[in-house]
Write an enzyme that holds these catalytic residues in place. Structure first.
Site, PDB file in Angstrom:
ATOM      1  N   HIS A 155       0.856  -1.133  -0.003  1.00  9.62           N
ATOM      2  CA  HIS A 155      -0.125   0.024   0.018  1.00  9.62           C
ATOM      3  C   HIS A 155       0.880   1.249  -0.036  1.00  9.62           C
ATOM      4  CE1 HIS A 155      -3.210   2.561   1.496  1.00  9.62           C
ATOM      5  NE2 HIS A 155      -2.087   3.397   2.113  1.00  9.62           N
ATOM      6  N   GLU A 156       1.875   1.392   0.907  1.00  8.14           N
ATOM      7  CA  GLU A 156       2.505   2.615   1.127  1.00  8.14           C
ATOM      8  C   GLU A 156       3.557   2.806  -0.163  1.00  8.14           C
ATOM      9  OE1 GLU A 156       2.308   4.836   3.035  1.00  8.14           O
ATOM     10  OE2 GLU A 156       0.826   3.817   4.514  1.00  8.14           O
ATOM     11  N   HIS A 168      -9.424   8.361   3.731  1.00  8.13           N
ATOM     12  CA  HIS A 168      -9.187   7.106   4.420  1.00  8.13           C
ATOM     13  C   HIS A 168     -10.551   6.296   4.617  1.00  8.13           C
ATOM     14  CE1 HIS A 168      -5.168   8.297   5.527  1.00  8.13           C
ATOM     15  NE2 HIS A 168      -4.808   6.887   5.126  1.00  8.13           N
ATOM     16  N   GLU A 216      -5.687   6.881  -1.807  1.00 13.18           N
ATOM     17  CA  GLU A 216      -5.765   5.673  -0.924  1.00 13.18           C
ATOM     18  C   GLU A 216      -6.195   4.642  -1.374  1.00 13.18           C
ATOM     19  OE1 GLU A 216      -4.841   5.267   2.211  1.00 13.18           O
ATOM     20  OE2 GLU A 216      -3.586   7.234   1.849  1.00 13.18           O
ATOM     21  N   ASP A 245      -9.120  14.239   7.923  1.00  9.27           N
ATOM     22  CA  ASP A 245      -8.481  13.380   7.353  1.00  9.27           C
ATOM     23  C   ASP A 245      -8.541  13.557   5.855  1.00  9.27           C
ATOM     24  OD1 ASP A 245      -7.044  10.894   6.651  1.00  9.27           O
ATOM     25  OD2 ASP A 245      -8.983   9.928   6.468  1.00  9.27           O
ATOM     26  N   HIS A 305       1.889   4.407  -2.974  1.00  4.64           N
ATOM     27  CA  HIS A 305       1.690   5.691  -2.968  1.00  4.64           C
ATOM     28  C   HIS A 305       2.732   6.408  -3.896  1.00  4.64           C
ATOM     29  CE1 HIS A 305      -1.588   6.781  -0.521  1.00  4.64           C
ATOM     30  NE2 HIS A 305      -0.963   6.014   0.887  1.00  4.64           N
ATOM     31  N   TYR A 336      -4.215  14.842  -2.628  1.00  2.00           N
ATOM     32  CA  TYR A 336      -4.591  14.183  -1.376  1.00  2.00           C
ATOM     33  C   TYR A 336      -5.412  14.921  -0.633  1.00  2.00           C
ATOM     34  CZ  TYR A 336      -3.719  10.618   1.861  1.00  2.00           C
ATOM     35  OH  TYR A 336      -3.629   9.537   2.734  1.00  2.00           O
TER      36      TYR A 336
END
Length: 484
Positions: free
Chosen positions: A172-173, A274, A196, A269, A176, A187
């Site tokens: 996932h990271e 998210h 996300e 957020d 990005h 974002y």
């Protein structure tokens, strides 16, 4: 392609906020610290090689070739200076540190998915070396991509375990990073939720590819390995059934919607990046299950084509749906089973594909230079001295879990040292200077907000650009003065 400042981490801020309000002082303290780190990250995409908070300049690396990844794992030794001490480089044998091994293997599995499925050589398509830091901070409840590398916390051991444990979190990271070098999705709001969601999609595809799982055999969970025993839940997010991942007294109830009818309008957020990511997540899951076989093949390729095609940084759900439908049609033909399945999947979550409204370069990378040093502006002779009764509101948002932590304090009621530090900070433009230094997005990291009436201050700063003394002051304030 450039993007607006932001930041991201694997634990969303709303989960960390729930821990803050859990009534458990230790959990609250650790969650607050994680929120502080992540909230600041949420304001700028990393492209620099230095940051005022302690990032040391990293020597340039030679791009790799298609034969394999170039991995380097560092140990922060529970500090916050990045990248830390090098503990394992490409080709070296495992160490006794399980987190190092997990990070190294996770970087490799992620590189393999992108190469095998999409012939993409690392995140930038040009062999970008993969860098990770483990043991970041003390009991840090997060993991994030800072624009140049992965950063992993060890978790608090009560709600969250070590963040290197989860392969889909690593995938996932790093996804990005792929988004950074391709679509550059802003974002914020729907484009941020797509940012996300794309990371969740390719994160689970890394895991499924590594395990050789077909779409119908996979669990479609994000971060299942992160929850400690006793937590009432199965993961941080469920792509198959958004809103069902957990229902825990400390974490609260999973807030993700699975349909546009339940889209969440919020200022938290970064506009619920998210939370609302559950909608496109569900669409991808339904597409993959409908087509069957390996999800990284036809479904993943359609998403990849959309991500690297004519996509704008401010792309919304309807536009992205149109892009995926066009990608399926271009690859499989109009009226094909794949194209019809894409249309059905989006209809199932209440999204009607719209015409593409933006344009962008397919594989253009973001640009940027080194982060300016903390200006440390001296007090202005015109700045009013904060009175003892001055109230300061401190807020930390962001993080992979999307939780928020906030506290309002009266300067005269703080410990003498902290009160003096706040008075000095508020009489300068230092916070504003740090905020201005955030010239890029920090996906899944924390961001700090500080608000005061006299002198007038209303600023949000990503964690990576904070200096250690300011970050520590913000953390102590949020914790109520307790020490970690």
């Amino acid at each position: 392609m450039t993007t607006s400042p932001a930041c991201c981490s694997i634990v969303p801020p709303y989960l960390l906020r729930a821990l803050v309000a859990s009534g458990d002082p230790l959990l609250a303290e650790r969650a607050e610290a994680a929120l502080v780190y992540d909230e600041t990250l949420r304001r700028g995409r990393v492209t620099a090689e230095a940051r005022p908070g302690g990032r040391t300049a990293r020597p340039s690396a030679t791009p790799g070739d298609a034969s394999g990844p170039q991995r380097t794992v560092h140990d922060a030794e529970h500090g916050t200076t990045l990248p830390g001490t090098t503990v394992r480089s490409e080709g070296e044998p495992p160490t006794a540190d399980e987190a190092v091994t997990q990070a190294y293997d996770g970087l490799g599995a992620t590189w393999q998915l992108w190469m095998d499925a999409y012939a993409r050589n690392s995140l930038d398509g040009k062999g970008l070396p993969l860098v990770a830091t483990v043991h970041y901070g003390t009991d840090y409840d997060n993991a994030f991509w800072d624009g140049t590398q992965m950063v992993f916390g060890d978790g608090d051991g009560v709600v969250f375990l070590g963040f290197t444990r989860s392969l889909d979190v690593i995938g996932h990271e790093l996804a990005h990073g792929v988004t950074q070098y391709t679509a550059g999705l802003n974002y914020q709001d729907q484009s941020g939720a797509l940012n996300e969601s794309v990371s969740d999609v390719f994160g689970v595809l890394v895991k499924q590819h590594s395990l050789g799982q077909a779409a119908t055999d996979a669990d479609w969970l994000i971060g299942a390995e992160l929850l400690a025993p006793g937590v009432q839940g199965v993961a941080l997010r469920s792509m198959a059934a958004p809103g069902t991942a957990y229902d825990d007294p400390r974490l609260g109830t999973d807030p993700q919607p699975a349909h546009m009818d339940h889209y969440v309008d919020t200022a938290d957020d970064n506009g619920g990046v998210h939370i609302n990511s559950g909608i496109p997540n569900k669409a991808f899951h339904d597409l993959a299950v409908a087509l069957g076989g390996n999800a990284w093949e036809a479904p993943g390729r359609i998403w990849y084509d959309a991500l690297t095609g004519d996509i704008a940084a401010d792309c919304d759900f309807a536009t992205f749906a149109a892009l995926t439908l066009a990608a399926a049609t271009a690859r499989h033909g109009e009226g094909s089973r794949e194209a019809e399945a894409v249309a059905t999947a989006w209809a199932g979550v209440g999204v009607t594909p719209a015409g593409t409204t933006g344009s962008g370069s397919g594989d253009g990378s973001t640009t940027g230079g080194s982060t300016p040093a903390d200006p440390g502006t001296p007090p202005s002779p015109d700045a009013p001295a904060p009175a003892p009764g001055t109230e300061v509101a401190v807020r930390r948002t962001g993080g992979f879990a999307g939780r928020t932590r906030e506290r309002t304090v009266v300067l005269g009621e703080l410990p003498e040292e902290d009160g003096a530090a706040w008075r000095s900070l508020l009489q300068t433009d230092r916070l504003q200077g740090l905020a201005a230094a955030a010239d890029r997005d920090y996906p899944d990291a924390y961001c700090y907000g500080v608000r005061c009436a006299v002198p007038e201050v209303d600023v949000t700063v990503p964690e990576p650009v904070l200096t250690d003394d300011v970050r520590d002051l913000l953390e102590r304030t949020l914790r109520g003065g307790d020490t970690a």
